[in-house]
Structures are given as structure tokens and as C-alpha cells.
Design a protein around this motif. Structure first.
Motif, PDB file in Angstrom:
ATOM      1  N   ILE A 158       0.842  -1.205   0.000  1.00 12.00           N
ATOM      2  CA  ILE A 158       0.000   0.000   0.000  1.00 12.00           C
ATOM      3  C   ILE A 158       0.871   1.247   0.000  1.00 12.00           C
ATOM      4  CG2 ILE A 158      -1.682   1.313   1.360  1.00 12.00           C
ATOM      5  CD1 ILE A 158      -2.719  -1.465   2.345  1.00 12.00           C
ATOM      6  N   ARG A 159       1.935   1.236   0.808  1.00 10.70           N
ATOM      7  CA  ARG A 159       2.823   2.394   0.860  1.00 10.70           C
ATOM      8  C   ARG A 159       3.489   2.642  -0.493  1.00 10.70           C
ATOM      9  NH1 ARG A 159       8.124   2.326   4.607  1.00 10.70           N
ATOM     10  NH2 ARG A 159       8.727   0.907   2.929  1.00 10.70           N
ATOM     11  N   ALA A 160       3.881   1.572  -1.167  1.00 10.80           N
ATOM     12  CA  ALA A 160       4.529   1.712  -2.475  1.00 10.80           C
ATOM     13  C   ALA A 160       3.593   2.337  -3.503  1.00 10.80           C
ATOM     14  CB  ALA A 160       5.023   0.363  -2.967  1.00 10.80           C
ATOM     15  N   TYR A 161       2.301   2.016  -3.404  1.00 11.54           N
ATOM     16  CA  TYR A 161       1.334   2.557  -4.354  1.00 11.54           C
ATOM     17  C   TYR A 161       0.984   4.013  -4.071  1.00 11.54           C
ATOM     18  CZ  TYR A 161       0.217  -1.899  -6.618  1.00 11.54           C
ATOM     19  OH  TYR A 161       0.274  -3.055  -7.359  1.00 11.54           O
ATOM     20  N   THR A 162       1.346   4.509  -2.909  1.00 10.05           N
ATOM     21  CA  THR A 162       0.884   5.856  -2.524  1.00 10.05           C
ATOM     22  C   THR A 162       2.009   6.882  -2.367  1.00 10.05           C
ATOM     23  OG1 THR A 162       0.924   5.184  -0.177  1.00 10.05           O
ATOM     24  CG2 THR A 162      -1.151   4.936  -1.359  1.00 10.05           C
ATOM     25  N   ARG A 163       3.233   6.523  -2.676  1.00 14.00           N
ATOM     26  CA  ARG A 163       4.356   7.445  -2.456  1.00 14.00           C
ATOM     27  C   ARG A 163       4.702   8.267  -3.688  1.00 14.00           C
ATOM     28  NH1 ARG A 163       9.269   4.403  -0.221  1.00 14.00           N
ATOM     29  NH2 ARG A 163       9.988   6.508   0.282  1.00 14.00           N
ATOM     30  N   HIS A 164       3.959   8.092  -4.762  1.00 16.59           N
ATOM     31  CA  HIS A 164       4.197   8.878  -5.969  1.00 16.59           C
ATOM     32  C   HIS A 164       3.349  10.148  -5.935  1.00 16.59           C
ATOM     33  CE1 HIS A 164       6.421   5.573  -7.882  1.00 16.59           C
ATOM     34  NE2 HIS A 164       5.561   4.783  -7.252  1.00 16.59           N
ATOM     35  N   ASN A 165       3.698  11.100  -6.796  1.00 15.05           N
ATOM     36  CA  ASN A 165       2.896  12.331  -6.870  1.00 15.05           C
ATOM     37  C   ASN A 165       1.472  12.032  -7.308  1.00 15.05           C
ATOM     38  OD1 ASN A 165       5.921  13.251  -7.716  1.00 15.05           O
ATOM     39  ND2 ASN A 165       4.892  14.855  -6.529  1.00 15.05           N
ATOM     40  N   ARG A 166       1.341  11.110  -8.260  1.00 14.29           N
ATOM     41  CA  ARG A 166       0.016  10.734  -8.733  1.00 14.29           C
ATOM     42  C   ARG A 166       0.002   9.244  -9.066  1.00 14.29           C
ATOM     43  NH1 ARG A 166      -1.349  15.767 -12.876  1.00 14.29           N
ATOM     44  NH2 ARG A 166      -1.042  17.431 -11.322  1.00 14.29           N
ATOM     45  N   VAL A 167      -1.169   8.625  -8.838  1.00 16.75           N
ATOM     46  CA  VAL A 167      -1.364   7.218  -9.160  1.00 16.75           C
ATOM     47  C   VAL A 167      -2.680   7.101  -9.925  1.00 16.75           C
ATOM     48  CG1 VAL A 167      -1.540   4.876  -8.262  1.00 16.75           C
ATOM     49  CG2 VAL A 167      -0.169   6.563  -7.043  1.00 16.75           C
ATOM     50  N   TYR A 168      -2.662   6.310 -11.012  1.00 18.78           N
ATOM     51  CA  TYR A 168      -3.826   6.170 -11.886  1.00 18.78           C
ATOM     52  C   TYR A 168      -4.240   4.709 -11.980  1.00 18.78           C
ATOM     53  CZ  TYR A 168      -2.727  10.914 -13.389  1.00 18.78           C
ATOM     54  OH  TYR A 168      -2.480  12.273 -13.412  1.00 18.78           O
ATOM     55  N   ASN A 178      -9.948  -1.201  -5.190  1.00 20.38           N
ATOM     56  CA  ASN A 178      -8.675  -1.128  -4.478  1.00 20.38           C
ATOM     57  C   ASN A 178      -8.712  -0.112  -3.344  1.00 20.38           C
ATOM     58  OD1 ASN A 178      -7.633  -3.083  -6.170  1.00 20.38           O
ATOM     59  ND2 ASN A 178      -6.587  -1.629  -7.508  1.00 20.38           N
ATOM     60  N   PHE A 179      -9.508   0.935  -3.501  1.00 19.55           N
ATOM     61  CA  PHE A 179      -9.641   1.917  -2.415  1.00 19.55           C
ATOM     62  C   PHE A 179     -10.445   1.333  -1.256  1.00 19.55           C
ATOM     63  CE2 PHE A 179     -12.107   5.320  -0.328  1.00 19.55           C
ATOM     64  CZ  PHE A 179     -11.047   6.001   0.251  1.00 19.55           C
ATOM     65  N   GLN A 180     -11.560   0.673  -1.581  1.00 23.90           N
ATOM     66  CA  GLN A 180     -12.402   0.108  -0.526  1.00 23.90           C
ATOM     67  C   GLN A 180     -11.688  -1.000   0.247  1.00 23.90           C
ATOM     68  OE1 GLN A 180     -15.989  -1.076  -2.572  1.00 23.90           O
ATOM     69  NE2 GLN A 180     -16.516   1.032  -3.123  1.00 23.90           N
ATOM     70  N   ARG A 181     -10.874  -1.780  -0.446  1.00 23.05           N
ATOM     71  CA  ARG A 181     -10.213  -2.909   0.227  1.00 23.05           C
ATOM     72  C   ARG A 181      -8.921  -2.508   0.929  1.00 23.05           C
ATOM     73  NH1 ARG A 181      -8.675  -8.988  -2.081  1.00 23.05           N
ATOM     74  NH2 ARG A 181      -8.027  -9.766  -0.027  1.00 23.05           N
ATOM     75  N   PHE A 182      -8.116  -1.622   0.300  1.00 26.37           N
ATOM     76  CA  PHE A 182      -6.789  -1.320   0.838  1.00 26.37           C
ATOM     77  C   PHE A 182      -6.556   0.165   1.132  1.00 26.37           C
ATOM     78  CE2 PHE A 182      -6.076  -5.208  -1.729  1.00 26.37           C
ATOM     79  CZ  PHE A 182      -5.666  -6.046  -0.704  1.00 26.37           C
ATOM     80  N   GLY A 183      -7.523   1.001   0.771  1.00 24.70           N
ATOM     81  CA  GLY A 183      -7.325   2.430   0.980  1.00 24.70           C
ATOM     82  C   GLY A 183      -6.357   3.056   0.001  1.00 24.70           C
ATOM     83  N   ILE A 184      -6.122   2.392  -1.123  1.00 24.45           N
ATOM     84  CA  ILE A 184      -5.214   2.934  -2.142  1.00 24.45           C
ATOM     85  C   ILE A 184      -5.968   3.988  -2.950  1.00 24.45           C
ATOM     86  CG2 ILE A 184      -3.859   2.407  -4.206  1.00 24.45           C
ATOM     87  CD1 ILE A 184      -3.448  -0.413  -3.061  1.00 24.45           C
ATOM     88  N   LYS A 185      -5.554   5.222  -2.843  1.00 20.30           N
ATOM     89  CA  LYS A 185      -6.218   6.317  -3.536  1.00 20.30           C
ATOM     90  C   LYS A 185      -5.557   6.552  -4.892  1.00 20.30           C
ATOM     91  CE  LYS A 185      -7.631   8.831   0.634  1.00 20.30           C
ATOM     92  NZ  LYS A 185      -7.540  10.123   1.361  1.00 20.30           N
ATOM     93  N   THR A 186      -6.355   6.608  -5.933  1.00 25.33           N
ATOM     94  CA  THR A 186      -5.852   6.942  -7.259  1.00 25.33           C
ATOM     95  C   THR A 186      -6.671   8.083  -7.832  1.00 25.33           C
ATOM     96  OG1 THR A 186      -7.235   5.248  -8.302  1.00 25.33           O
ATOM     97  CG2 THR A 186      -5.021   4.590  -7.671  1.00 25.33           C
TER      98      THR A 186
END
Length: 353
Positions: free
Chosen positions: A131-141, A151-159
Motif C-alpha cells: 500500500i505504501r509503495a502505491y501511494t508514495r508517488h505524486n500521482r497514481v492512476y 482497491n480503495f475500498q479494500r486497501f485504501g489505495i487512492k488513485t
């Protein structure tokens, strides 16, 4: 002369992999008047090392642990924007992005359900690190809205609200005016066969012994044994593009029974050859496939066999869909998709740090 935006794409464009081939397509299609691409090849790639005008390429050598590190240092040091399409590059890449004070973006290309988690967890070891790896960039799509929400509902990964499809140059597979008399040959394409639903494909093969079912990809020993027991199934292994195009000439229908994809670019490649797809709804393909016109989006393997039977009984329906599916391929034209990446890169470049 306006300064070109320098973009490092973390991939190896001479090795067969969906993300690598996506970067290869984008590197060829991107506007070289506005952008300068930096990317890599690997010493043991299965594809020729390409030469592309306007693209600077670091050729990784043996030992890879050393050359791979040098490639990323070279690319991120020189770039304005770093793009990470592959999960396994995030930790090392993000360290360098922060060290050199560069901007970066990432794409998430899979619905991270239980079937798809095995790959990222093998890289990151824990869900928290993933999760941290997916969220440390300026933007994720994300590739689709369905994937973004799941992915947001299950892991909180915001894109980002905007979705970003995989770039894929399907011109190699383009075969206009395909003529289908009746349903005879069906195809499955994929290397991670268990996750991509090979068992449901073989379920269909057993139900229709008079049809020929083709399999392209890398099967394990257990899968090969099951395939060998079915006389109407032909296993081709991994095929290069020319051989794949040749096979597409006689294929009438593509079945893609995965439940945890992002887009499934094989659906676009087959569409370019006039071959419609049956796929599962679970990863959001109903966002871009017009059900019943350009293919089928279903929920169960029984629905797959029902559709096959309907197409056997109604060859005119398959013929009409074979022509309509070119519209689907056209919406994923490489230039259209690359322009979306160009706008995202320009916007990120011009945004506050």
C-alpha cells in the motif's frame, strides 16, 4: 525552442511483458517535439533491442544487480518526470526520485483481489508495504473506475479520478475485413493461466468437443497434463507476434476468463483482428466493451457456454460482431491513448512540487 520534458519510463522494452510492451508502444508514439524518453533494455531480453528516434536507452548488462541500479540512477537523474508501470521498481525508484527531487507517477493495472495479490505480495512481502509503495508517488492512476473503487475500498489505495488505460500498439494485429463463416476456432491467451481462468476455458472446451480451442501462453506441468487429455485443445506455448497474427487469421472467438485484470490488452489485440471476446464482469470491462455488440461481459462460466452455443446456432450474429469489434479496437488506438499520457505528464510537470 521550447524545452522538451524528459520522462524516464521504468521498464525493459526488449523483454515480453505487458508493461514493458506498453512502454515500448508509448516510446514510439509519443510526440518527440515535446518529450524525450529515457528507458532501458535488459541483457537477456527475448526481443531485439530497438532503436527509436528521440528515445535514449540504457542497455543493462550482466551482472544485472549492478547495471539495473546504474540504469535507474541514470534515468531518474536525467528526467523531469519518472513513470513506474511495474510494481517491482517502486521502492528503489522512489528512493531515487526523492533523493534527486523529481516528480513521479504510477499506474495500477490490476484489481487487487486474492488472485492478483500473490504477485505484489511476493515483491513487497506485506500488504502494508504494498500500500505504501502505491501511494508514495505524486500521482497514481487506475485502469478502470471499477478497479479504482475496489482497491480503495479494500486497501485504501487512492488513485486519481481520471482512469488511464494501458498503451498498446495493435497495428501489428490489424486485419480488416475478417470473414467468419461459422464458429470453429476459439482462443485463450495468457501466461499466468490460473489467475486468468484457464479452468473455466477448459470447462468450455469439454462442453464443445466439435470446436477447436487454442491456448497461447506458458502453462505449468499440471495444466499441460490436463490440456493433453483434451483432443480438441491445441497448446501453442508462447508465440511471437508474427505467429500470433497468423493464428488470429483462423480464430473466430476469444475467451478471457480472468476476474482480476486491469484492462486485458489481448482483448484489444484480438479486436484488431476482428475477433470478439467473452470476458468476466469482475474487473470492469463493461466500462469499455458494449455487451452484445462488441463482445460479451458475463458473470459465470455457464454463461460462457450459453453464448458459445448461441453463436454456433446463429453464425450471422458472430459475423456482425466480428465487424463491429473494430470500433472497440479503434477507441484504443495508440495515438489516442498516448495523447492522454502526454497531457498527464505535461500537467504534472507544470504543477507545484
Amino acid at each position: 525552442m521550447k524545452k522538451k520534458i524528459k520522462v524516464f519510463c521504468a521498464a525493459y522494452i526488449n523483454k515480453t511483458n505487458a508493461q514493458n510492451l506498453s512502454i515500448l508502444s508509448m516510446a514510439r508514439a509519443i510526440d518527440k517535439e515535446k518529450f524525450e524518453i529515457y528507458t532501458c533494455t535488459i541483457f537477456n531480453g527475448d526481443l531485439p533491442r530497438p532503436t527509436i528516434d528521440g528515445v535514449k536507452i540504457f542497455h543493462c548488462f550482466y551482472p544485472f544487480k549492478i547495471s539495473g541500479m546504474l540504469a535507474f540512477i541514470w534515468g531518474i537523474w536525467n528526467c523531469d518526470i519518472a513513470y513506474f508501470p511495474r510494481a517491482e521498481f517502486s521502492d528503489w525508484g522512489i528512493f531515487l526520485v526523492k533523493l534527486f527531487r523529481k516528480k513521479s507517477f504510477k499506474t495500477v493495472r490490476n484489481k487487487l483481489d486474492d488472485a492478483a495479490l500473490e504477485g505484489p505480495i511476493s515483491i513487497y512481502k506485506t500488504k502494508e508495504k504494498m500500500i505504501r509503495a502505491y501511494t508514495r508517488h505524486n500521482r497514481v492512476y487506475s485502469t478502470t473506475s471499477h478497479m479504482r473503487d475496489y482497491n480503495f475500498q479494500r486497501f485504501g489505495i487512492k488513485t486519481e479520478p481520471q482512469t488511464l488505460f494501458v498503451t498498446s500498439d495493435t497495428t501489428e494485429f490489424y486485419q480488416p475485413g475478417k470473414k467468419i463463416d461459422r464458429l470453429q476456432n476459439i482462443i485463450f491467451i495468457g501466461n499466468d493461466m490460473k489467475r486468468k481462468g484457464i479452468s473455466d476455458y477448459l470447462f468450455a472446451a469439454k462442453a464443445f468437443p466439435s470446436l477447436t480451442f487454442h491456448i497461447v501462453g506458458k502453462a505449468n506441468d499440471e495444466q499441460r497434463k490436463e490440456i493433453a487429455n483434451l483432443s480438441n485443445v491445441v497448446y501453442h506455448g508462447i508465440l511471437p507476434q508474427p505467429k500470433m497474427k497468423e493464428l488470429f487469421r483462423k480464430v473466430d472467438l476469444h475467451i478471457f476468463p480472468s476476474r482480476s485484470e486491469g484492462l486485458g490488452k489481448v482483448t484489444i489485440e484480438t479486436a484488431s483482428s476482428g475477433i470478439p471476446t467473452i470476458t468476466y464482469i469482475d474487473y470492469g470491462p463493461d466500462e469499455w466493451i458494449r455487451h452484445g455488440e462488441e463482445g460479451y461481459v458475463v458473470s459465470t462460466r455457464e454463461e460462457i457456454t450459453d453464448i458459445i452455443q448461441d453463436l454456433v446456432n446463429n453464425p450471422l450474429k458472430l459475423q456482425a460482431m466480428s465487424q463491429k469489434v473494430y470500433d472497440l479496437a479503434g477507441r484504443f488506438d495508440i495515438k489516442i491513448l498516448t495523447e492522454k499520457y502526454e497531457k498527464i505528464i505535461e500537467d504534472l510537470y507544470n504543477s507545484p512540487r
